[in-house]
Design a protein around this motif. Structure first.
Motif, PDB file in Angstrom:
ATOM      1  N   GLU A  81      56.356  14.170 -34.807  1.00 32.85           N
ATOM      2  CA  GLU A  81      54.992  14.096 -34.269  1.00 32.85           C
ATOM      3  C   GLU A  81      54.323  15.467 -34.263  1.00 32.85           C
ATOM      4  O   GLU A  81      53.171  15.615 -34.678  1.00 32.85           O
ATOM      5  CB  GLU A  81      55.013  13.515 -32.854  1.00 32.85           C
ATOM      6  N   GLN A  82      55.045  16.496 -33.792  1.00 31.74           N
ATOM      7  CA  GLN A  82      54.468  17.836 -33.767  1.00 31.74           C
ATOM      8  C   GLN A  82      54.259  18.373 -35.181  1.00 31.74           C
ATOM      9  O   GLN A  82      53.293  19.091 -35.437  1.00 31.74           O
ATOM     10  CB  GLN A  82      55.350  18.777 -32.947  1.00 31.74           C
ATOM     11  N   GLY A  83      55.155  18.037 -36.083  1.00 36.70           N
ATOM     12  CA  GLY A  83      54.978  18.448 -37.478  1.00 36.70           C
ATOM     13  C   GLY A  83      53.715  17.858 -38.079  1.00 36.70           C
ATOM     14  O   GLY A  83      52.951  18.553 -38.756  1.00 36.70           O
ATOM     15  N   PHE A  84      53.483  16.579 -37.832  1.00 35.39           N
ATOM     16  CA  PHE A  84      52.269  15.941 -38.338  1.00 35.39           C
ATOM     17  C   PHE A  84      51.018  16.487 -37.656  1.00 35.39           C
ATOM     18  O   PHE A  84      49.979  16.661 -38.289  1.00 35.39           O
ATOM     19  CB  PHE A  84      52.340  14.422 -38.190  1.00 35.39           C
ATOM     20  N   ARG A  85      51.113  16.795 -36.350  1.00 34.26           N
ATOM     21  CA  ARG A  85      49.965  17.381 -35.636  1.00 34.26           C
ATOM     22  C   ARG A  85      49.607  18.720 -36.277  1.00 34.26           C
ATOM     23  O   ARG A  85      48.446  19.016 -36.531  1.00 34.26           O
ATOM     24  CB  ARG A  85      50.264  17.572 -34.158  1.00 34.26           C
ATOM     25  N   LEU A  86      50.632  19.543 -36.551  1.00 34.72           N
ATOM     26  CA  LEU A  86      50.398  20.833 -37.199  1.00 34.72           C
ATOM     27  C   LEU A  86      49.755  20.633 -38.563  1.00 34.72           C
ATOM     28  O   LEU A  86      48.790  21.321 -38.912  1.00 34.72           O
ATOM     29  CB  LEU A  86      51.706  21.621 -37.333  1.00 34.72           C
TER      30      LEU A  86
END
Length: 142
Positions: A81-86
């Motif tokens: 999730e954080q990877g996609f947000r970045l």
């Protein structure tokens, strides 16, 4: 009830000045520690500064000192999730991954970004659905 201040997210420009040994800025961050002002250091922002240090152990020590302050939380890039947000933030804003992580952390947590260069954040802030909150550190008049 005790008021807990909103954390400030340190950007690459602040970390870069720390790595260069800016005594006034380091003292300011130490003051933040002494008054309990929470600070967040995105891990990719540290990595971004690290790419230009060329194994400068003094700079590494200074950055480690800031990261080890009691009020500092180093924000990892964790999970899908954080990877996609970045990825979304860097795609929309055009920021590099280092500053993109700063923007993603600030955007997700609704915390202001502490910077020495507020102009750098004007365009990226407008590109996001919710504008970023920016606090610029300026030199003390002497």
């Amino acid at each position: 009830m005790t008021h807990v201040p909103t954390p400030w997210v340190l950007d690459v420009s602040v970390l870069d000045e720390v790595a260069r040994g800016d005594a006034q800025l380091i003292t300011f961050l130490q003051r933040c520690d002494s008054i309990g002002q929470s600070l967040v250091v995105p891990s990719l922002a540290l990595a971004g500064v690290g790419t230009s240090m060329h194994h400068d152990t003094d700079a590494e020590d200074l950055l480690t000192g800031v990261a080890n302050l009691e009020v500092v939380t180093v924000a990892p890039l964790k999970g899908v999730e954080q990877g996609f947000r970045l990825a979304r933030v860097t795609s929309v804003t055009g920021l590099d991954p280092w500053d993109g992580h700063v923007a993603a952390v600030a955007d997700a947590s609704v915390c202001p970004i502490l910077t020495v260069d507020a102009k750098k954040w004007q365009g990226p802030s407008k590109a996001l659905e919710h504008p970023l909150h920016i606090i610029e550190i300026t030199e003390d008049p002497e």
